[in-house]
Design an enzyme around this catalytic site. Structure first.
Site, short mmCIF file in Angstrom:
data_model
loop_
_atom_site.label_atom_id
_atom_site.label_comp_id
_atom_site.label_asym_id
_atom_site.label_seq_id
_atom_site.Cartn_x
_atom_site.Cartn_y
_atom_site.Cartn_z
CG ASP A 142 -0.28 -0.08 2.56
OD1 ASP A 142 0.97 -0.14 2.61
OD2 ASP A 142 -1.00 -0.07 3.58
CD GLU A 143 5.49 1.51 3.24
OE1 GLU A 143 6.41 2.26 2.86
OE2 GLU A 143 5.53 0.88 4.30
O1 DAU Z 1 2.37 -0.91 4.59
C1 DAU Z 1 3.04 -2.04 4.11
C2 DAU Z 1 4.48 -1.98 4.52
O2 DAU Z 1 4.53 -2.27 5.92
C3 DAU Z 1 5.37 -2.96 3.76
O3 DAU Z 1 5.36 -2.62 2.40
C4 DAU Z 1 6.81 -2.94 4.30
O4 DAU Z 1 7.59 -3.92 3.64
C5 DAU Z 1 6.75 -3.26 5.78
O5 DAU Z 1 8.05 -3.19 6.33
C6 DAU Z 1 5.82 -2.28 6.50
O6 DAU Z 1 6.38 -0.94 6.47
P1 DAU Z 1 6.31 0.02 7.73
O7 DAU Z 1 7.38 1.05 7.60
O8 DAU Z 1 4.92 0.50 7.97
O9 DAU Z 1 6.65 -1.05 8.90
P2 DAU Z 1 7.57 -0.94 10.20
O10 DAU Z 1 7.31 -2.15 11.03
O11 DAU Z 1 8.99 -0.62 9.87
O12 DAU Z 1 6.97 0.32 10.95
C7 DAU Z 1 5.59 0.36 11.33
C8 DAU Z 1 5.34 1.74 11.92
O13 DAU Z 1 6.02 1.82 13.19
C9 DAU Z 1 5.88 2.88 11.10
O14 DAU Z 1 5.00 4.00 11.23
C10 DAU Z 1 7.23 3.22 11.75
C11 DAU Z 1 6.98 2.89 13.20
N1 DAU Z 1 8.15 2.37 13.95
C12 DAU Z 1 8.85 1.35 13.42
C13 DAU Z 1 9.93 0.82 14.08
C14 DAU Z 1 10.73 -0.32 13.48
C15 DAU Z 1 8.47 2.91 15.20
O15 DAU Z 1 7.80 3.83 15.68
N2 DAU Z 1 9.52 2.37 15.86
C16 DAU Z 1 10.29 1.36 15.35
O16 DAU Z 1 11.28 0.93 16.00
#
Ligand code: DAU
Ligand code: NAD
Length: 374
Positions: A142-143
Protein backbone atom coordinates in the site's frame (compact mmCIF):
# COMPACT_ATOMS: atom_id res chain seq x y z
CA UNK A 1 -5.77 -13.08 -22.95
CA UNK A 2 -3.81 -16.19 -22.04
CA UNK A 3 -5.83 -19.39 -21.42
CA UNK A 4 -6.73 -19.60 -17.70
CA UNK A 5 -4.55 -21.88 -15.60
CA UNK A 6 -6.43 -24.07 -13.10
CA UNK A 7 -5.01 -23.76 -9.57
CA UNK A 8 -4.54 -27.52 -9.26
CA UNK A 9 -2.23 -27.40 -12.32
CA UNK A 10 -0.11 -24.56 -10.99
CA UNK A 11 3.59 -25.37 -10.59
CA UNK A 12 4.93 -22.59 -8.41
CA UNK A 13 8.15 -20.65 -8.19
CA UNK A 14 7.93 -18.63 -4.97
CA UNK A 15 10.59 -15.90 -4.83
CA UNK A 16 11.54 -14.66 -1.36
CA UNK A 17 9.97 -17.77 0.18
CA UNK A 18 12.39 -17.71 3.13
CA UNK A 19 11.18 -14.23 4.13
CA UNK A 20 8.29 -13.36 6.42
CA UNK A 21 5.28 -13.40 4.09
CA UNK A 22 6.81 -15.78 1.52
CA UNK A 23 7.39 -18.47 4.17
CA UNK A 24 3.89 -18.04 5.57
CA UNK A 25 2.55 -18.31 2.03
CA UNK A 26 4.43 -21.59 1.38
CA UNK A 27 2.89 -23.10 4.55
CA UNK A 28 -0.55 -21.77 3.62
CA UNK A 29 -0.40 -23.01 0.01
CA UNK A 30 0.80 -26.45 1.10
CA UNK A 31 -2.19 -26.79 3.44
CA UNK A 32 -4.55 -25.71 0.66
CA UNK A 33 -2.81 -27.82 -2.02
CA UNK A 34 -0.93 -30.75 -0.43
CA UNK A 35 0.20 -31.92 -3.90
CA UNK A 36 1.99 -30.07 -6.69
CA UNK A 37 5.34 -28.49 -7.37
CA UNK A 38 6.59 -25.68 -5.14
CA UNK A 39 10.09 -24.32 -5.70
CA UNK A 40 11.44 -21.51 -3.51
CA UNK A 41 14.12 -19.16 -4.86
CA UNK A 42 15.66 -16.99 -2.16
CA UNK A 43 19.01 -15.22 -1.88
CA UNK A 44 19.00 -15.63 1.93
CA UNK A 45 19.80 -12.00 2.67
CA UNK A 46 19.76 -10.94 6.34
CA UNK A 47 15.93 -11.19 6.10
CA UNK A 48 15.81 -14.70 4.65
CA UNK A 49 15.67 -17.63 7.05
CA UNK A 50 15.60 -21.21 5.88
CA UNK A 51 14.43 -22.29 9.32
CA UNK A 52 11.04 -20.76 8.48
CA UNK A 53 10.61 -23.50 5.85
CA UNK A 54 12.22 -26.38 7.74
CA UNK A 55 9.00 -28.36 8.16
CA UNK A 56 8.30 -28.11 4.40
CA UNK A 57 11.67 -28.74 2.79
CA UNK A 58 12.14 -32.08 1.07
CA UNK A 59 8.92 -33.62 -0.18
CA UNK A 60 6.73 -30.55 0.03
CA UNK A 61 9.07 -27.86 -1.25
CA UNK A 62 12.38 -27.53 -3.11
CA UNK A 63 14.66 -24.78 -1.85
CA UNK A 64 17.11 -23.03 -4.20
CA UNK A 65 19.53 -20.43 -2.82
CA UNK A 66 19.92 -17.79 -5.51
CA UNK A 67 19.31 -14.25 -6.66
CA UNK A 68 16.30 -13.17 -8.72
CA UNK A 69 18.75 -11.03 -10.71
CA UNK A 70 20.37 -14.22 -11.99
CA UNK A 71 18.14 -14.50 -15.07
CA UNK A 72 19.80 -17.68 -16.45
CA UNK A 73 19.17 -19.39 -13.10
CA UNK A 74 15.51 -18.34 -13.17
CA UNK A 75 15.16 -19.59 -16.76
CA UNK A 76 16.77 -22.90 -15.80
CA UNK A 77 14.39 -23.35 -12.86
CA UNK A 78 11.34 -22.54 -14.99
CA UNK A 79 12.46 -25.09 -17.58
CA UNK A 80 13.72 -27.90 -15.37
CA UNK A 81 10.72 -27.93 -13.04
CA UNK A 82 8.23 -26.98 -15.80
CA UNK A 83 7.05 -24.10 -13.64
CA UNK A 84 4.07 -22.13 -14.92
CA UNK A 85 3.40 -19.75 -11.99
CA UNK A 86 5.62 -17.18 -10.30
CA UNK A 87 4.53 -15.74 -6.95
CA UNK A 88 6.98 -12.90 -6.47
CA UNK A 89 7.67 -11.86 -2.87
CA UNK A 90 11.45 -11.31 -3.01
CA UNK A 91 12.33 -7.76 -2.11
CA UNK A 92 14.22 -5.49 0.17
CA UNK A 93 11.31 -4.64 2.43
CA UNK A 94 12.38 -2.36 5.29
CA UNK A 95 11.67 1.37 4.88
CA UNK A 96 14.38 2.46 7.37
CA UNK A 97 17.06 0.51 5.50
CA UNK A 98 15.92 2.08 2.22
CA UNK A 99 16.53 5.51 3.75
CA UNK A 100 20.07 4.60 4.87
CA UNK A 101 21.02 2.63 1.74
CA UNK A 102 18.63 2.76 -1.25
CA UNK A 103 20.89 0.96 -3.77
CA UNK A 104 19.95 -2.58 -2.76
CA UNK A 105 16.27 -1.62 -3.09
CA UNK A 106 16.66 -0.51 -6.68
CA UNK A 107 18.72 -3.57 -7.51
CA UNK A 108 16.38 -6.19 -6.06
CA UNK A 109 12.98 -4.55 -6.26
CA UNK A 110 13.28 -3.00 -9.72
CA UNK A 111 16.01 -4.87 -11.62
CA UNK A 112 15.23 -8.16 -9.89
CA UNK A 113 11.56 -7.93 -10.83
CA UNK A 114 12.56 -7.15 -14.39
CA UNK A 115 14.86 -10.17 -14.45
CA UNK A 116 11.92 -12.41 -13.49
CA UNK A 117 9.60 -10.81 -16.03
CA UNK A 118 12.20 -11.29 -18.78
CA UNK A 119 12.68 -14.96 -17.88
CA UNK A 120 8.91 -15.53 -17.70
CA UNK A 121 8.36 -13.90 -21.08
CA UNK A 122 11.09 -16.00 -22.71
CA UNK A 123 9.80 -19.24 -21.21
CA UNK A 124 6.04 -18.81 -21.33
CA UNK A 125 5.43 -16.61 -24.37
CA UNK A 126 8.42 -17.08 -26.67
CA UNK A 127 9.39 -20.70 -25.92
CA UNK A 128 9.41 -23.57 -28.46
CA UNK A 129 5.80 -24.53 -27.53
CA UNK A 130 4.51 -20.99 -28.13
CA UNK A 131 2.28 -19.42 -25.50
CA UNK A 132 1.63 -21.75 -22.55
CA UNK A 133 -0.90 -21.11 -19.74
CA UNK A 134 0.88 -19.30 -16.94
CA UNK A 135 0.58 -16.65 -14.21
CA UNK A 136 2.97 -14.04 -12.81
CA UNK A 137 1.65 -12.72 -9.51
CA UNK A 138 3.47 -9.73 -8.08
CA UNK A 139 3.27 -8.90 -4.36
CA UNK A 140 3.27 -5.18 -3.70
CA UNK A 141 2.42 -2.76 -0.95
CA UNK A 142 0.00 0.00 0.00
CA UNK A 143 3.02 2.31 0.41
CA UNK A 144 3.01 2.98 -3.36
CA UNK A 145 -0.06 5.18 -2.81
CA UNK A 146 1.75 7.58 -0.45
CA UNK A 147 0.21 8.97 2.70
CA UNK A 148 -3.34 9.86 3.83
CA UNK A 149 -4.75 12.69 5.94
CA UNK A 150 -6.98 11.77 8.91
CA UNK A 151 -10.23 12.16 6.95
CA UNK A 152 -9.09 10.87 3.54
CA UNK A 153 -10.82 7.79 2.13
CA UNK A 154 -8.77 4.57 2.15
CA UNK A 155 -6.53 3.66 -0.83
CA UNK A 156 -8.39 2.10 -3.75
CA UNK A 157 -6.88 0.36 -6.77
CA UNK A 158 -7.36 3.58 -8.77
CA UNK A 159 -5.71 5.86 -6.18
CA UNK A 160 -2.80 7.58 -7.99
CA UNK A 161 0.68 6.35 -7.08
CA UNK A 162 2.66 8.78 -4.87
CA UNK A 163 5.48 6.79 -3.23
CA UNK A 164 7.42 8.68 -0.57
CA UNK A 165 10.36 6.49 0.51
CA UNK A 166 13.03 4.86 -1.67
CA UNK A 167 11.44 1.52 -0.71
CA UNK A 168 7.97 2.64 -1.85
CA UNK A 169 9.38 4.18 -5.04
CA UNK A 170 11.19 0.94 -5.90
CA UNK A 171 7.99 -1.07 -5.33
CA UNK A 172 6.00 1.39 -7.45
CA UNK A 173 8.55 1.01 -10.27
CA UNK A 174 8.24 -2.77 -10.09
CA UNK A 175 4.43 -2.55 -10.21
CA UNK A 176 4.72 -0.44 -13.38
CA UNK A 177 7.08 -2.97 -14.99
CA UNK A 178 4.63 -5.79 -14.29
CA UNK A 179 1.82 -3.74 -15.79
CA UNK A 180 3.94 -2.95 -18.86
CA UNK A 181 4.77 -6.63 -19.47
CA UNK A 182 1.07 -7.47 -19.43
CA UNK A 183 0.11 -4.55 -21.67
CA UNK A 184 2.99 -4.84 -24.15
CA UNK A 185 3.79 -8.55 -24.37
CA UNK A 186 0.59 -10.16 -23.09
CA UNK A 187 2.22 -11.77 -20.04
CA UNK A 188 -0.57 -12.99 -17.74
CA UNK A 189 0.04 -10.91 -14.62
CA UNK A 190 -1.82 -9.89 -11.48
CA UNK A 191 -0.63 -7.57 -8.69
CA UNK A 192 -1.74 -7.24 -5.08
CA UNK A 193 -1.09 -4.21 -2.85
CA UNK A 194 -1.33 -5.11 0.81
CA UNK A 195 -1.24 -3.19 4.07
CA UNK A 196 1.06 -3.94 7.06
CA UNK A 197 1.30 -7.64 7.91
CA UNK A 198 2.08 -9.15 11.29
CA UNK A 199 2.41 -12.74 12.54
CA UNK A 200 4.91 -15.63 12.83
CA UNK A 201 8.36 -15.56 11.15
CA UNK A 202 8.48 -11.73 11.10
CA UNK A 203 12.05 -10.43 11.21
CA UNK A 204 12.56 -8.45 14.44
CA UNK A 205 13.53 -5.15 12.83
CA UNK A 206 9.84 -4.41 12.10
CA UNK A 207 7.69 -2.75 14.74
CA UNK A 208 5.63 -5.64 16.17
CA UNK A 209 8.32 -8.35 16.55
CA UNK A 210 10.88 -5.71 17.62
CA UNK A 211 8.60 -4.59 20.45
CA UNK A 212 7.87 -8.15 21.58
CA UNK A 213 11.55 -9.12 21.71
CA UNK A 214 12.68 -5.83 23.26
CA UNK A 215 10.17 -6.29 26.08
CA UNK A 216 11.52 -9.80 26.68
CA UNK A 217 15.07 -8.42 26.89
CA UNK A 218 14.27 -5.27 28.86
CA UNK A 219 15.35 -3.00 26.00
CA UNK A 220 13.79 0.37 25.09
CA UNK A 221 10.74 0.36 22.80
CA UNK A 222 11.58 3.04 20.21
CA UNK A 223 8.58 5.15 19.15
CA UNK A 224 9.33 7.30 16.11
CA UNK A 225 8.15 10.92 16.50
CA UNK A 226 4.84 11.22 18.36
CA UNK A 227 3.76 7.62 17.69
CA UNK A 228 0.49 8.78 16.15
CA UNK A 229 1.24 7.40 12.67
CA UNK A 230 -1.47 5.00 11.56
CA UNK A 231 -1.08 1.62 9.86
CA UNK A 232 -3.75 -0.86 8.73
CA UNK A 233 -2.68 -4.22 10.22
CA UNK A 234 -3.49 -7.62 8.70
CA UNK A 235 -2.63 -11.07 10.09
CA UNK A 236 -0.20 -12.60 7.58
CA UNK A 237 -2.30 -15.73 6.99
CA UNK A 238 -5.14 -13.48 5.83
CA UNK A 239 -2.79 -11.89 3.28
CA UNK A 240 -1.88 -15.41 2.09
CA UNK A 241 -5.57 -16.23 1.69
CA UNK A 242 -5.98 -13.14 -0.52
CA UNK A 243 -3.01 -14.15 -2.69
CA UNK A 244 -4.37 -17.70 -3.08
CA UNK A 245 -7.76 -16.33 -4.18
CA UNK A 246 -6.07 -14.11 -6.77
CA UNK A 247 -4.05 -17.06 -8.11
CA UNK A 248 -7.25 -19.11 -8.32
CA UNK A 249 -9.67 -16.54 -9.69
CA UNK A 250 -7.89 -13.22 -10.29
CA UNK A 251 -8.38 -11.58 -13.67
CA UNK A 252 -5.33 -11.07 -15.91
CA UNK A 253 -3.95 -7.53 -15.73
CA UNK A 254 -5.88 -6.59 -12.57
CA UNK A 255 -4.62 -5.11 -9.30
CA UNK A 256 -6.20 -6.09 -5.98
CA UNK A 257 -5.84 -4.23 -2.69
CA UNK A 258 -5.67 -6.47 0.41
CA UNK A 259 -6.18 -5.12 3.93
CA UNK A 260 -7.85 -5.71 7.25
CA UNK A 261 -9.97 -2.57 7.93
CA UNK A 262 -7.88 -2.37 11.04
CA UNK A 263 -6.25 1.03 11.59
CA UNK A 264 -4.09 1.54 14.66
CA UNK A 265 -1.78 4.33 15.81
CA UNK A 266 1.72 2.95 16.48
CA UNK A 267 1.69 4.00 20.13
CA UNK A 268 -1.59 2.17 20.74
CA UNK A 269 -0.22 -1.03 19.17
CA UNK A 270 2.90 -0.82 21.35
CA UNK A 271 0.77 -0.28 24.48
CA UNK A 272 -1.43 -3.24 23.55
CA UNK A 273 1.60 -5.54 23.15
CA UNK A 274 2.93 -4.27 26.51
CA UNK A 275 -0.39 -5.18 28.14
CA UNK A 276 -0.46 -8.66 26.55
CA UNK A 277 3.06 -9.42 27.76
CA UNK A 278 2.37 -8.08 31.27
CA UNK A 279 -0.62 -10.46 31.37
CA UNK A 280 1.43 -13.38 30.03
CA UNK A 281 4.12 -12.88 32.70
CA UNK A 282 1.47 -12.59 35.41
CA UNK A 283 -0.13 -15.85 34.29
CA UNK A 284 3.07 -17.90 33.83
CA UNK A 285 5.82 -17.70 36.45
CA UNK A 286 8.29 -19.61 34.23
CA UNK A 287 8.50 -16.60 31.87
CA UNK A 288 10.28 -14.54 34.54
CA UNK A 289 12.83 -17.36 34.88
CA UNK A 290 13.36 -17.50 31.11
CA UNK A 291 13.49 -13.72 30.67
CA UNK A 292 14.95 -12.23 33.86
CA UNK A 293 15.66 -8.86 32.16
CA UNK A 294 12.07 -8.37 30.96
CA UNK A 295 10.34 -5.37 32.57
CA UNK A 296 7.56 -7.52 34.15
CA UNK A 297 10.26 -9.80 35.67
CA UNK A 298 11.72 -6.70 37.34
CA UNK A 299 8.33 -5.72 38.75
CA UNK A 300 7.83 -2.92 36.18
CA UNK A 301 5.11 -2.65 33.55
CA UNK A 302 6.37 -3.23 30.00
CA UNK A 303 5.16 0.27 29.08
CA UNK A 304 7.96 1.69 31.23
CA UNK A 305 10.31 0.74 28.35
CA UNK A 306 8.62 3.11 25.88
CA UNK A 307 11.15 5.59 24.54
CA UNK A 308 10.41 8.41 22.07
CA UNK A 309 13.11 8.71 19.39
CA UNK A 310 13.77 10.88 16.33
CA UNK A 311 11.14 10.46 13.64
CA UNK A 312 11.75 8.50 10.43
CA UNK A 313 12.58 11.01 7.64
CA UNK A 314 9.60 11.48 5.31
CA UNK A 315 7.48 9.27 7.61
CA UNK A 316 4.06 8.56 6.05
CA UNK A 317 1.35 9.59 8.49
CA UNK A 318 -1.46 7.21 7.66
CA UNK A 319 -2.19 4.15 5.48
CA UNK A 320 -5.60 2.56 5.05
CA UNK A 321 -6.70 0.03 2.46
CA UNK A 322 -10.09 -0.23 0.80
CA UNK A 323 -10.28 -3.98 0.16
CA UNK A 324 -13.82 -3.96 -1.22
CA UNK A 325 -12.80 -5.03 -4.76
CA UNK A 326 -11.21 -8.34 -3.70
CA UNK A 327 -14.12 -8.90 -1.29
CA UNK A 328 -16.74 -8.28 -3.95
CA UNK A 329 -15.04 -10.01 -6.89
CA UNK A 330 -13.16 -12.90 -5.26
CA UNK A 331 -15.11 -13.41 -2.02
CA UNK A 332 -12.23 -12.34 0.25
CA UNK A 333 -12.80 -11.80 3.98
CA UNK A 334 -10.00 -11.77 6.59
CA UNK A 335 -10.42 -14.75 8.94
CA UNK A 336 -8.69 -13.33 12.02
CA UNK A 337 -9.80 -10.49 14.27
CA UNK A 338 -6.96 -8.27 15.43
CA UNK A 339 -7.41 -9.43 19.02
CA UNK A 340 -6.99 -13.05 17.90
CA UNK A 341 -4.11 -12.37 15.47
CA UNK A 342 -2.02 -10.33 17.89
CA UNK A 343 -2.47 -12.87 20.71
CA UNK A 344 -1.42 -15.68 18.33
CA UNK A 345 1.62 -13.62 17.34
CA UNK A 346 2.75 -12.88 20.91
CA UNK A 347 2.28 -16.57 21.81
CA UNK A 348 4.24 -17.64 18.72
CA UNK A 349 7.25 -15.52 19.74
CA UNK A 350 7.05 -16.82 23.31
CA UNK A 351 7.01 -20.41 22.08
CA UNK A 352 9.53 -20.18 19.24
CA UNK A 353 12.67 -18.88 20.92
CA UNK A 354 14.70 -21.25 18.74
CA UNK A 355 13.59 -19.37 15.63
CA UNK A 356 14.47 -15.84 16.77
CA UNK A 357 17.40 -16.39 19.14
CA UNK A 358 19.96 -16.88 16.32
CA UNK A 359 18.80 -13.61 14.72
CA UNK A 360 19.84 -11.58 17.74
CA UNK A 361 23.49 -11.90 16.74
CA UNK A 362 26.11 -9.25 16.14
CA UNK A 363 24.64 -7.86 12.88
CA UNK A 364 21.19 -7.39 14.38
CA UNK A 365 22.55 -5.89 17.60
CA UNK A 366 24.53 -3.34 15.54
CA UNK A 367 21.45 -2.45 13.53
CA UNK A 368 19.33 -1.90 16.65
CA UNK A 369 22.06 0.21 18.22
CA UNK A 370 22.29 2.39 15.10
CA UNK A 371 18.53 2.97 15.34
CA UNK A 372 18.75 4.17 18.93
CA UNK A 373 21.72 6.39 18.14
CA UNK A 374 20.03 8.22 15.22
O1 DAU B 1 2.37 -0.91 4.59
C1 DAU B 1 3.04 -2.04 4.11
C2 DAU B 1 4.48 -1.98 4.52
O2 DAU B 1 4.53 -2.27 5.92
C3 DAU B 1 5.37 -2.96 3.76
O3 DAU B 1 5.36 -2.62 2.40
C4 DAU B 1 6.81 -2.94 4.30
O4 DAU B 1 7.59 -3.92 3.64
C5 DAU B 1 6.75 -3.26 5.78
O5 DAU B 1 8.05 -3.19 6.33
C6 DAU B 1 5.82 -2.28 6.50
O6 DAU B 1 6.38 -0.94 6.47
P1 DAU B 1 6.31 0.02 7.73
O7 DAU B 1 7.38 1.05 7.60
O8 DAU B 1 4.92 0.50 7.97
O9 DAU B 1 6.65 -1.05 8.90
P2 DAU B 1 7.57 -0.94 10.20
O10 DAU B 1 7.31 -2.15 11.03
O11 DAU B 1 8.99 -0.62 9.87
O12 DAU B 1 6.97 0.32 10.95
C7 DAU B 1 5.59 0.36 11.33
C8 DAU B 1 5.34 1.74 11.92
O13 DAU B 1 6.02 1.82 13.19
C9 DAU B 1 5.88 2.88 11.10
O14 DAU B 1 5.00 4.00 11.23
C10 DAU B 1 7.23 3.22 11.75
C11 DAU B 1 6.98 2.89 13.20
N1 DAU B 1 8.15 2.37 13.95
C12 DAU B 1 8.85 1.35 13.42
C13 DAU B 1 9.93 0.82 14.08
C14 DAU B 1 10.73 -0.32 13.48
C15 DAU B 1 8.47 2.91 15.20
O15 DAU B 1 7.80 3.83 15.68
N2 DAU B 1 9.52 2.37 15.86
C16 DAU B 1 10.29 1.36 15.35
O16 DAU B 1 11.28 0.93 16.00
P1 NAD C 1 11.16 -9.93 4.00
O1 NAD C 1 12.19 -8.84 4.01
O2 NAD C 1 10.79 -10.59 5.29
O3 NAD C 1 11.61 -11.10 3.01
C1 NAD C 1 12.17 -10.85 1.76
C2 NAD C 1 12.78 -12.15 1.26
O4 NAD C 1 13.32 -11.90 -0.05
C3 NAD C 1 13.95 -12.66 2.12
O5 NAD C 1 13.81 -14.04 2.32
C4 NAD C 1 15.18 -12.35 1.28
O6 NAD C 1 16.24 -13.26 1.50
C5 NAD C 1 14.63 -12.45 -0.13
N1 NAD C 1 15.40 -11.68 -1.10
C6 NAD C 1 15.81 -10.39 -0.98
N2 NAD C 1 16.52 -10.03 -2.07
C7 NAD C 1 16.53 -11.11 -2.89
C8 NAD C 1 17.07 -11.35 -4.18
N3 NAD C 1 17.76 -10.42 -4.83
N4 NAD C 1 16.87 -12.56 -4.75
C9 NAD C 1 16.18 -13.53 -4.08
N5 NAD C 1 15.65 -13.35 -2.87
C10 NAD C 1 15.82 -12.16 -2.28
O7 NAD C 1 9.91 -9.30 3.30
P2 NAD C 1 8.35 -9.54 3.59
O8 NAD C 1 7.92 -8.65 4.68
O9 NAD C 1 8.10 -10.99 3.67
O10 NAD C 1 7.72 -8.95 2.24
C11 NAD C 1 7.52 -9.81 1.11
C12 NAD C 1 6.92 -8.99 -0.02
O11 NAD C 1 5.68 -8.45 0.42
C13 NAD C 1 7.77 -7.80 -0.45
O12 NAD C 1 7.68 -7.70 -1.83
C14 NAD C 1 7.12 -6.61 0.24
O13 NAD C 1 7.33 -5.45 -0.53
C15 NAD C 1 5.67 -7.03 0.23
N6 NAD C 1 4.82 -6.49 1.32
C16 NAD C 1 5.21 -6.63 2.63
C17 NAD C 1 4.35 -6.18 3.64
C18 NAD C 1 4.71 -6.33 5.09
O14 NAD C 1 3.97 -5.83 5.95
N7 NAD C 1 5.79 -7.02 5.46
C19 NAD C 1 3.13 -5.59 3.30
C20 NAD C 1 2.78 -5.46 1.95
C21 NAD C 1 3.64 -5.93 0.97
Amino acid sequence: MVEKLAAAKMRLLVTGGAGFIGANFCHYWRCRYPQGTLVVLDALTYAGNRASLSSLEGQACTFVAGDINDTPLVEKLLQEHELNTIVHFAAESHVDRSIHDPDAFLNTNILGTHSLLRAARKQWLDGPQGVIPHRFHHISTDEVYGTLGPQDPAFREDTPYAPNSPYAASKAASDHLVRAYQHTYGLCTTTSNCSNNYGPYHFPEKLIPLVILNILHGRPLPIYGDGQQIRDWLFVEDHCQGIALILEQGVEGENYNIGGHNEWANLDIVRLICRLLDEAFAADATLAERYPHAAPSQGKPAESLISYVKDRPGHDRRYAIDASKIGRELGYTPQHSFEEGIRKTVDWYLQNTGWWQPLLGEQYAQWVQKQYAS
